[in-house]
Design an enzyme around this catalytic site. Structure first.
Site, mmCIF file in Angstrom:
data_model
loop_
_atom_site.group_PDB
_atom_site.id
_atom_site.type_symbol
_atom_site.label_atom_id
_atom_site.label_comp_id
_atom_site.label_asym_id
_atom_site.label_seq_id
_atom_site.Cartn_x
_atom_site.Cartn_y
_atom_site.Cartn_z
ATOM 1 N N GLU A 23 45.826 19.307 10.924
ATOM 2 C CA GLU A 23 46.946 19.704 11.758
ATOM 3 C C GLU A 23 48.030 18.670 11.550
ATOM 4 O OE1 GLU A 23 47.498 20.016 16.383
ATOM 5 O OE2 GLU A 23 45.555 20.816 15.783
ATOM 6 N N ASP A 28 52.353 16.442 25.790
ATOM 7 C CA ASP A 28 51.740 15.254 25.196
ATOM 8 C C ASP A 28 51.704 14.068 26.139
ATOM 9 O OD1 ASP A 28 50.959 16.109 22.597
ATOM 10 O OD2 ASP A 28 53.085 16.262 22.090
#
Lengths: 278, 387
Positions: free
Chosen positions: A49, A60
């Site tokens: 990824e 995040d």
């Protein structure tokens, strides 16, 4: 290079749990990216990824926020994503992960064509809810990109079914309430029912668990829930701060890979009858 | 309740938040039809918030402009010193209804944080407010107020440490705490259903303007003016009047005169996705969100509510940017002409209203929503004056 979807299906059909590491694109890292991806491949990764930094990453935690800030202050832009994709996708099937706005700004078709040409076969957009996904799914289809949707705890069974059927490549199951990389909360959320629902809704779609997978114990837990593999992001990026290189990859992924190999996963259950059209 | 305003709006959020947003929408749909909820909202609007607020004829300011009449909708007189309490009250009651014991909020100028802290205290809900470090410094008195009201103020040290980063931090908190916490979003931004809910709770401003202007001068005003950061006081002014022929003027922060775009997303931004909604966003060619700057912390935001984006594109409203120095001039005009200290945010609207009044005949009426009072800005204004 096989597509992310095929690589994950292959692993699953062979009873192997998939290991997907995450690396953020950063202009300052491009030179050493090849050795990092090679190390990931050797450490047992099935796919990669590749994160593209965004200025306001709401899903995040502190580690990936700081990683994105550094990448942006190093001048990282779309051309670095393309260059990194070309390097990475020559070694491992690669999916891109970024927030919606950079893609929107470049134009959906333009940006998806660009990453597809550079070797990406998947796209993960954490702030794309199912309701907003249709134009993205259509554009991804036009450029042979698998748009990977995310499921999460608290999502209803009906919605999990819809997500599992609409996702392509795999279903990304967020492990818990919280952002990436933050400390695992004391309470464990049993993800087994979500994984089971997803598998029943889309038997051939692998379910990968991410957010908080950092060591053999958390990886084993993910497999215990019935997942077909794990995504490791913040645990890697946390150590990349000190050293972006192959040794870090081996140190983080090695023990996780050994655990995954020892456990394995069950291949998708075959439907009893294939219906044939006469 | 519209999910989209033209192409704008929607809910670009991680799946983790989807159940909470659906719950909020469901609860809101039933609450707004529930006579008991409406009665409670109405009662607290009158007895706690201090509504209705007056519509005041600014006679000396009108003389200064020598044109159209300028009227002030006095939201600075609402409990807490700004329109923010209208929305905090409504959402606080919704949170209570949903059985959520904890409120979180973002704040720029501190006014929404103060309003949330007030309703949190009044309803017995634990309250935490995210505020950028830069804003904590320039709006210190509001930090103290929030703390005295029993809220925890969480300094945000990421990004440019202003409103945008406070929203990021609040969203991240909410992703982790969504089962026990209501995110009391303070502006008409964010994912659906927030823009609609905030607009409806703030619409009391426009409804009162309609009623009061009919009662006072027998008709609706010709022009309504309001400042726009995220755009909640402006949407509260415009939304209820959208089917009339009142002209709308939204006033964004132009920032320092010789710098770039300030914080004027509608004037200088492009459509994009920020904080869960599709709207005008100040961003670079790569789709990264731009840094903004304005003397007023409350307008210092790279995005804007999606309904404003559509009001702009459809031509229903006009939006202009006013620079820091002009906002400061208007601050002093209002102080000296009318004895009112406006918030620096509202001073942007006052400047634009005076400029419009100059161009219009005396028979025209302009209503400016004076969104907040300026006590919080005395230090900033003092510093600017000594320069």
């Amino acid at each position: 290079m096989p597509r992310v979807a095929d690589a994950l299906s292959l692993a699953r059909s062979q009873g192997r749990a998939a290991l997907v590491p995450y690396v953020m694109v950063d202009r300052a890292r491009t030179r050493r990216l090849r050795s990092v991806v090679e190390a990931a491949l050797e450490a047992g990764a099935s796919a990669l990824e590749l994160g593209f930094p965004f200025s306001d990453p709401i899903a995040d935690g502190p580690i990936l926020q700081a990683t994105a800030d550094r990448a942006l202050s190093n001048g990282t832009d779309w051309s670095d994503l393309v260059e990194s994709l070309e390097i990475a996708s020559a070694l491992l099937p690669t999916a891109v992960m970024s927030y919606a706005n950079p893609f929107w700004r470049h134009g959906l078709d333009h940006s998806l064509r660009s990453i597809a040409r550079a070797g990406a076969s998947g796209l993960i957009v954490p702030d794309l809810s199912l309701e907003e996904a249709p134009p993205w799914i259509a554009a991804a289809g036009r450029h042979s990109i698998n748009l990977v949707l995310l499921a999460a705890p608290g999502v209803s069974e009906r919605r999990t079914v819809r997500l599992a059927r609409a996702t392509r490549g795999f279903l990304y199951l967020v492990a818990r309430y919280g952002t990436t990389g933050t400390a695992l909360s004391a309470e464990r959320i049993d993800l087994t029912p979500i994984v089971r629902t997803a598998h029943r809704a889309a038997p051939r779609t692998p379910v990968l668990i991410g957010f908080g997978i950092k060591d053999p114990a958390t990886a084993a837990q993910a497999l215990a829930y019935g997942a077909d593999g794990v995504i490791v992001a913040s645990a890697l990026e946390e150590r990349f701060v000190r050293a972006f290189g192959a040794a870090t990859v081996r140190r983080v992924l090695g023990p996780i890979d050994r655990t995954l190999r020892a456990r394995g996963v069950s291949p998708p259950s075959r439907p009893l009858l294939y219906r044939t059209r006469r | 309740m519209p999910r989209r305003f033209g192409p704008y709006g929607g809910a670009f959020v991680p799946e983790t938040l989807v159940p909470a947003l659906s719950e909020l929408e469901r609860e809101w749909r039933t609450a707004r039809r529930d006579p008991r909820f409406r009665a409670e909202l109405h009662r607290l609007s009158r007895t706690l918030a201090g509504r209705p607020t007056p519509l005041y004829f600014a006679g000396r300011l009108t003389e200064r402009a020598r044109g159209a009449e300028i009227w002030l909708k006095r939201e600075d007189l609402v409990h807490g010193g700004a329109h923010k309490f209208n929305n905090a009250l409504g959402q606080g009651l919704l949170a209570k209804r949903m059985g959520k014991p904890r409120l979180i909020a973002e704040t720029g100028a501190g006014q929404h944080g103060v309003a949330t802290a007030m309703i949190g205290a009044a309803l017995g809900l634990e309250t935490e407010v995210y505020m950028g470090e830069v804003d904590m410094e320039r709006q210190r008195s509001n930090v103290l107020r929030m703390e005295l009201l029993g809220a925890k103020v969480r300094p945000v040290t990421t990004g440019q440490r202003t409103l945008k980063d406070a929203i990021n931090a609040a969203l991240r908190d909410w992703i982790a705490s969504v089962r026990s916490t209501h995110y009391l979003l303070g502006s008409a931004v964010g994912p659906h259903p927030f823009p609609s809910i905030v607009a409806e709770f703030q619409s009391v401003i426009g409804r009162e303007i309609a009623k009061q202007s009919r009662a006072t001068f027998g008709r609706l005003p010709d022009l309504a003016v309001a400042c726009v950061g995220g755009g909640s006081n402006a949407i509260g002014t415009f939304h209820p009047l959208r089917r009339t022929d009142v002209e709308f003027l939204g006033v964004e922060a132009g920032g320092y005169r010789r710098h770039g775009a300030g914080a004027a997303s509608l004037a200088h931004g492009r459509p994009g996705i920020l904080h869960g909604t599709y709207s005008y966003v100040l961003q670079d060619r790569e789709g990264q969100i731009s840094e903004t700057e304005s003397i007023s912390a409350g307008l210092d935001y790279a995005g804007v509510g999606p309904e404003h984006a559509w009001l702009k594109d459809s031509g229903r409203a006009r939006y202009i940017a006013v620079h820091d120095d002009d906002a400061l001039r208007a601050f002093h005009w209002l102080a000296e002409d009318e004895g009112i200290l406006p918030a620096l945010e509202s001073a942007h609207a006052v400047f634009a209203a005076v400029a419009e009044a100059r161009r219009r005949p005396a028979r025209q009426k302009i209503v400016v929503t004076l969104s907040g009072r300026g006590d919080k800005d005395l230090e900033v204004v003092g510093r600017a004056a000594s320069r």
